[in-house]
Motif scaffolding. Sequence first.
Motif, PDB file in Angstrom:
ATOM      1  N   TYR A  34       0.932  -1.128   0.154  1.00  0.00           N
ATOM      2  CA  TYR A  34      -0.048   0.000  -0.050  1.00  0.00           C
ATOM      3  C   TYR A  34       1.087   1.248  -0.200  1.00  0.00           C
ATOM      4  CZ  TYR A  34      -3.312   3.380   1.969  1.00  0.00           C
ATOM      5  OH  TYR A  34      -4.073   4.623   2.343  1.00  0.00           O
ATOM      6  N   PHE A  38       1.188   3.971  -3.133  1.00  0.00           N
ATOM      7  CA  PHE A  38       0.870   5.478  -2.909  1.00  0.00           C
ATOM      8  C   PHE A  38       1.906   6.185  -2.456  1.00  0.00           C
ATOM      9  CE2 PHE A  38      -3.018   3.198  -2.778  1.00  0.00           C
ATOM     10  CZ  PHE A  38      -4.050   4.036  -3.465  1.00  0.00           C
ATOM     11  N   LEU A  54       0.188   4.191 -12.961  1.00  0.00           N
ATOM     12  CA  LEU A  54      -0.279   3.074 -11.967  1.00  0.00           C
ATOM     13  C   LEU A  54       0.665   2.005 -11.837  1.00  0.00           C
ATOM     14  CD1 LEU A  54      -2.876   1.368 -10.835  1.00  0.00           C
ATOM     15  CD2 LEU A  54      -3.010   0.445 -13.372  1.00  0.00           C
ATOM     16  N   ASN A 102      -8.693   4.265  -0.476  1.00  0.00           N
ATOM     17  CA  ASN A 102      -7.476   4.427  -1.360  1.00  0.00           C
ATOM     18  C   ASN A 102      -7.546   2.834  -2.002  1.00  0.00           C
ATOM     19  OD1 ASN A 102      -6.635   6.913  -0.737  1.00  0.00           O
ATOM     20  ND2 ASN A 102      -5.325   6.511   0.591  1.00  0.00           N
ATOM     21  N   TRP A 103      -7.456   1.853  -1.201  1.00  0.00           N
ATOM     22  CA  TRP A 103      -7.251   0.597  -1.569  1.00  0.00           C
ATOM     23  C   TRP A 103      -8.159   0.010  -2.447  1.00  0.00           C
ATOM     24  CZ3 TRP A 103      -2.884  -1.803  -1.826  1.00  0.00           C
ATOM     25  CH2 TRP A 103      -2.816  -3.111  -2.213  1.00  0.00           C
ATOM     26  N   TYR A 106      -7.511   1.907  -5.791  1.00  0.00           N
ATOM     27  CA  TYR A 106      -6.471   1.222  -6.598  1.00  0.00           C
ATOM     28  C   TYR A 106      -6.798  -0.238  -7.158  1.00  0.00           C
ATOM     29  CZ  TYR A 106      -1.958  -1.377  -6.847  1.00  0.00           C
ATOM     30  OH  TYR A 106      -1.007  -2.047  -7.143  1.00  0.00           O
TER      31      TYR A 106
END
Length: 127
Positions: A34, A38, A54, A102-103, A106
């Motif tokens: 993570y 990020f 990405l 966020n996860w 993603y």
Amino acid sequence: MSVPIPTRVHYHKHDRELELTYGEGESYRLSVEYLRVFSPSAEVRGHGPDTATLQVGKKFVGLQDITQAGRYALKLHFDDGHDSGLFSWDYLYALIRDQKANWEDYLRRLDAAGASREPLSIEIKQL
């Protein structure tokens, strides 16, 4: 309102998690994957929202080292060679606060790109 500064930072190598402990005994664990995907570096975030890259294949990334940058940030040295981002206390706390959203975002972006968290090659590390 200022964000809290961790009173303890501990890397759990086996779990590949960074634990941040704050004054009142609050403790949060963030996976290294993570943190890597990020990373606040220009290499990852780009120089604007349309230039972000990405990050794929980072499922098994770990940390080689952690250094403090002044009184405001940590520099994380990832074992894939990435070490150009400074994780400020503000940014780390935002990653804690927004971790779930966020996860999920993603994972959606990975899926849309037809990409994977799994590395494309066999991991070989020198002992």
